[in-house]
Design a protein around this motif. Structure first.
Motif, mmCIF file in Angstrom:
data_model
loop_
_atom_site.group_PDB
_atom_site.id
_atom_site.type_symbol
_atom_site.label_atom_id
_atom_site.label_comp_id
_atom_site.label_asym_id
_atom_site.label_seq_id
_atom_site.Cartn_x
_atom_site.Cartn_y
_atom_site.Cartn_z
ATOM 1 N N UNK A 171 -2.931 20.535 -16.723
ATOM 2 C CA UNK A 171 -3.879 20.143 -15.855
ATOM 3 C C UNK A 171 -4.245 18.868 -15.826
ATOM 4 N N UNK A 172 -4.199 17.965 -16.941
ATOM 5 C CA UNK A 172 -4.326 16.341 -16.881
ATOM 6 C C UNK A 172 -3.143 15.879 -16.238
ATOM 7 N N UNK A 211 -10.368 24.497 -17.432
ATOM 8 C CA UNK A 211 -9.087 25.149 -17.410
ATOM 9 C C UNK A 211 -8.917 25.828 -18.773
ATOM 10 N N UNK A 212 -9.031 25.066 -19.687
ATOM 11 C CA UNK A 212 -8.917 25.428 -21.117
ATOM 12 C C UNK A 212 -9.828 26.666 -21.561
ATOM 13 N N UNK A 213 -11.019 26.530 -21.194
ATOM 14 C CA UNK A 213 -11.752 27.654 -21.440
ATOM 15 C C UNK A 213 -11.266 28.948 -20.624
ATOM 16 N N UNK A 239 -5.861 30.943 -10.672
ATOM 17 C CA UNK A 239 -6.490 30.409 -9.554
ATOM 18 C C UNK A 239 -6.889 29.039 -9.564
ATOM 19 N N UNK A 240 -7.188 28.868 -10.974
ATOM 20 C CA UNK A 240 -7.528 27.405 -11.329
ATOM 21 C C UNK A 240 -6.303 26.596 -10.964
ATOM 22 N N UNK A 256 -3.064 27.590 -24.552
ATOM 23 C CA UNK A 256 -4.146 26.642 -24.175
ATOM 24 C C UNK A 256 -3.965 25.075 -24.415
ATOM 25 N N UNK A 257 -3.175 24.762 -24.948
ATOM 26 C CA UNK A 257 -2.755 23.459 -25.245
ATOM 27 C C UNK A 257 -1.968 23.039 -24.058
ATOM 28 N N UNK A 258 -1.083 24.131 -23.476
ATOM 29 C CA UNK A 258 -0.154 23.773 -22.408
ATOM 30 C C UNK A 258 -1.205 23.692 -21.216
ATOM 31 N N UNK A 259 -1.905 24.601 -21.140
ATOM 32 C CA UNK A 259 -3.006 24.618 -19.705
ATOM 33 C C UNK A 259 -3.572 23.257 -19.854
#
Lengths: 307, 300
Positions: free
Chosen positions: A23-24, A277-279, B147-148, A16-19
């Motif tokens: 994303x950021x 994205x984290x969710x 997909x995101x 989750x932290x990596x995602x």
């Protein structure tokens, strides 16, 4: 078992932290600015906006700051929707996506498993053939075709439901039906192939020799084994459905998580995109763990080790 | 595109060691030929591919010509599939859009398969520690909301279609890597590989002569099932307005146009949708048939 769950949870947190960080970084590297408007703004306004939101700091500082705010549940504010924090947006979109996705999941199970079981029991006969033709078609009809067709038939022609929007209590029906039918097709195929294999297993033959009825055999003996590959599909499916389908939410104009994600990505709303994205990642991690635990419970020969 | 045919050609391009007995690919081809749904899929697919390629060669210019005198006409003899809101011929647009959708599917699958095969080979051949680390990375990447990320990538890449292919391919390689690694682990200690090694064969020879030919089968199956998945992804992106940009079209963007006009002109949705669904169906049928043909143990 406990050790397995803990180590998987730690791994999940890392994912989750990596995602969130990835994303950021991706958003930060893409051209454009979250504050861009139709009119060019004076450079000093832009500078002070960047300063307020911390966009003038080096990238790693920004990432770290946002990670910290997610970790402490002190959610950052949206860059575009004034007065909204990320959890406000999730709280607004989640009920929509969870209702639609949850009902779609139930439709998929309620349709797919009995259909697949029937096909496996009548293998080679007419029922099997027709179910499998329908399921193969269902797998190949994408939601972007099925959704408009369903809207056309049930909303615009028959006027049973609203064609779009989230106003009435029954507005979940058409989008859930779209997603549910497509997923049911895949569930039916997996149920059939799993059951076909496990109906040939030794313990099933023993049960049959004891005189158990065919439905009893399927329900009590064969299905336990047969649903192991099915479970592997259901985990990601549940995560995907609950996270909100981008296409279906667009077709039916639902204010769900998927729509929020796309508009945040398009409008460079960093924090909202990160949060969503984290969710999505949390959902995937959670359901994968759940699948592993259920599999171990169903089949004690699967040992949960994490190495 | 024409998977089964290219498989049939493999023995010709690469002579097998025992020319007397027909190679395993002949058997696969024979089994495929006996499977009616596989042959149906193969023919349908060939026809669609030929039509789309031909259409995109002949109509590339005329498909975007607008003629506001003939807006939204239902199918007729002049315009078999009708015309759209700007008076463009839907048949031409469907064929040209199809060639883009197919191209995306094939190119992105190639990227995914190449990355996945290399990754899987390295992971399977390297020692246990490296293998563990590499597969753990794959496990972790499976937890990503793909997909995101594809949506994010397409926002970043902008309207560049080529970059998008590569981006989609770059996130779709995980399963290929797992499949290839599994194969390599099973193969690398089998007698014929050990015998070859005992005869002094180097890593390169073992790789080219023993491992890769045996990995091709599962990879082909997986690839033929990946193409429809990637075409779907491209259609989703174009449907959301993130993929192909106007005036160009793909099946996804045509379906989007059709969906927003479906009440007054349903043919805008019907024809591109039918082409898309038929293509996905053929690819899936072909993939299933290939799996059955390559795996003698699989149940009918």
């Amino acid at each position: 078992m406990i050790r397995f769950i803990i180590s998987r949870l730690v791994q999940g947190l890392l994912v989750v932290a990596a995602v969130i960080s990835l994303t950021y970084v991706m958003m930060a590297l893409s051209p454009g600015s979250p504050f861009a408007k139709d009119r060019d703004m004076p450079p000093y306004v832009k500078e002070s906006l960047n300063k307020i939101y911390g966009l003038d700091k080096p990238l790693y500082v920004q990432v770290w700051r946002n990670l910290k705010s997610f970790a402490t549940l002190d959610f950052p504010v949206s860059y575009r929707l004034k007065g909204w924090t990320v959890n406000d947006i999730i709280a607004q979109g989640a009920p929509v996506s969870f209702t639609v996705g949850g009902m779609a999941f139930l439709i998929a199970l309620a349709l797919g498993i009995p259909a697949g079981a029937l096909a496996a029991m009548r293998a080679g006969q007419l029922q099997d053939r027709s179910i499998m033709v329908a399921a193969t078609l269902g797998v190949c009809v994408p939601s972007l075709v099925l959704g408009p067709v369903i809207a056309l038939v049930f909303a615009l022609r028959l006027h049973w439901f609203n064609a779009a929007g989230w106003y009435d209590a029954d507005d979940w029906v058409l989008p859930s039906l779209t997603l549910g039918l497509i997923s049911a097709a895949a569930v039916a195929r997996l149920t059939r192939s799993g059951l076909r294999e496990s109906l040939l297993a030794d313990h099933v033959r023993t049960a049959r020799a004891k005189g158990a009825s065919e439905w009893m055999i399927v329900v009590r003996h064969a299905f336990r084994l047969a649903c192991l590959p099915l479970l592997n599909y259901l985990g990601p499916l549940a995560a995907g459905l609950l996270g909100g389908s981008f296409v279906t939410e667009t077709v039916f104009n639902l204010p769900g998580l998927g729509r929020h994600f796309i508009s945040s990505a398009l409008h460079k709303d960093f924090t909202v995109a990160m949060g969503l994205a984290g969710l999505f990642a949390v959902l995937i991690v959670f359901f994968n763990l759940l699948v592993d635990i259920v599999q171990a419970w169903l089949n004690p020969r699967i040992r949960l080790t994490d190495s | 595109m024409n998977d089964a045919k290219s498989i049939a050609n493999v023995p010709a391009a690469e002579p097998v060691n025992a020319p007397a007995s027909p190679g395993p690919w002949h058997q696969v081809w024979r089994r495929l030929r006996r499977n009616p749904s596989a042959m149906f899929a193969l023919w349908t697919l060939s026809i669609i591919v030929a039509l789309c390629i031909g259409g995109s060669i002949f109509f590339q210019q005329s498909q975007i010509v607008q003629d506001l005198k003939i807006v939204r006409q239902p199918p007729s003899l002049q315009h078999w599939f009708g015309t759209d809101a700007l008076g463009r011929d839907v048949l031409k647009r469907t064929l040209c859009g199809g060639s883009i959708s197919l191209l995306v599917g094939v190119v992105a699958t190639l990227v995914a398969v190449i990355i996945g095969t290399i990754y899987g080979l390295i992971s399977g051949l390297a020692g246990k520690k490296v293998d563990n680390a590499m597969m753990r990375l794959v496990d972790i990447l499976y937890g990503f909301p793909f997909i995101a990320f594809v949506v994010l990538l397409s926002v970043i890449c902008g309207p560049s279609l080529l970059l998008l292919f590569v981006a989609i391919g770059a996130v779709e390689w995980l399963t290929t890597a797992r499949v290839v690694r599994g194969q390599v682990l099973g193969l690398k200690n089998q007698e014929f590989v050990l015998a070859s090694r005992a005869c002094g064969a180097g890593l390169r020879r073992i790789l080219w002569h023993h491992l890769l030919p045996n990995v091709v089968g599962p990879v082909v199956i997986y690839a033929s099932l990946t193409v429809p998945g990637i075409m779907l992804l491209e259609a989703v992106l174009s449907f959301l307005g993130l993929g192909v940009q106007a005036p160009n079209s793909s099946w996804g963007s045509l379906i989007q146009e059709g969906a927003s006009n479906m009440e007054i002109c349903p043919w805008l949705l019907a024809f591109p949708g039918a082409f898309f669904v038929t293509t996905l169906l053929s690819l899936n049928l072909l993939g299933d048939a290939l799996r059955d043909a390559l795996d003698p143990k699989s149940l009918q």
